[in-house]
Design an enzyme around this catalytic site. Sequence first.
Site, PDB file in Angstrom:
ATOM      1  N   ARG A   1      42.937  40.978  51.172  1.00 61.57           N
ATOM      2  CA  ARG A   1      43.270  41.222  49.772  1.00 61.57           C
ATOM      3  C   ARG A   1      42.779  42.615  49.398  1.00 61.57           C
ATOM      4  NH1 ARG A   1      41.072  40.548  44.479  1.00 61.57           N
ATOM      5  NH2 ARG A   1      42.644  39.827  42.975  1.00 61.57           N
TER       6      ARG A   1
ATOM      7  N   SER B   1      48.594  30.812  44.581  1.00 67.13           N
ATOM      8  CA  SER B   1      47.485  30.625  43.642  1.00 67.13           C
ATOM      9  C   SER B   1      47.906  29.718  42.493  1.00 67.13           C
ATOM     10  CB  SER B   1      47.031  31.981  43.082  1.00 67.13           C
ATOM     11  OG  SER B   1      46.496  32.800  44.095  1.00 67.13           O
TER      12      SER B   1
ATOM     13  N   LYS C   1      38.247  38.567  39.996  1.00 67.37           N
ATOM     14  CA  LYS C   1      39.504  38.212  39.343  1.00 67.37           C
ATOM     15  C   LYS C   1      39.214  37.638  37.967  1.00 67.37           C
ATOM     16  CE  LYS C   1      43.943  36.333  40.785  1.00 67.37           C
ATOM     17  NZ  LYS C   1      44.660  35.531  41.798  1.00 67.37           N
TER      18      LYS C   1
END
Length: 222
Positions: free
Chosen positions: A49, A117, A149
């Site tokens: 990521r 997600s 996040k």
Amino acid sequence: MTVTSTLTRPHLDLSLYLVTISLDERDDDRIVATCQAAVEGGATLIQLRDKHATTEQRTALARRIIDAIGRAVPVLVNDDIDAAIAADAEGAHIGQDDLLPTVARQRLGPDRLLGLSVHNDSELDYALAQPAGTLDYIGLGAVYPTQTKEVKVLGIDGLRHLAARARAHGLPCVAIGGIDGERLSDIATTEADGIAVVSAICAQPDPAAAAKALLARWKQAH
């Protein structure tokens, strides 16, 4: 267009899922070394990521990670189907605002893993409505507050609810968001199939030891 891969869809083990840290200043050597150490310690899946990278950079880094770990565990690329295909990674992970899961699956082909997600009931409804074979798993979170996040926190009760729904429909799920060794035992009381961690491995001085300890605690809790 779907690109043919030499891979076959790998076995999915969500027990200890490492998500690499996105860095403002790139340090690919560190990311590769952390992934290699984590796998040595028992990590069962890796997600690359890196929100700051280009597709070309993600492709190159994914290839380096795959070479370093010798395909010991699957490597997935976050939010970049092109990079996942170009690197011949084992799959990809997408968010709610990325490609439609069916489009991602079509592009990835049948032999790669695909995760999505999920943050709430409506998003889980969306995941469960996908055609059979589209998704291999979902990521549920954030369970706890996290610096990586900004999403609404589920808490352990929210995770328990969503994980139970996913399990009832046969869709594997991994818990993510602020999870460390101290919180792991609470996650284990839910129907989650594993834990996804970032700082609990990436920010530790000995990633291999950190991974080994987390996996041992997860197995013990089950």
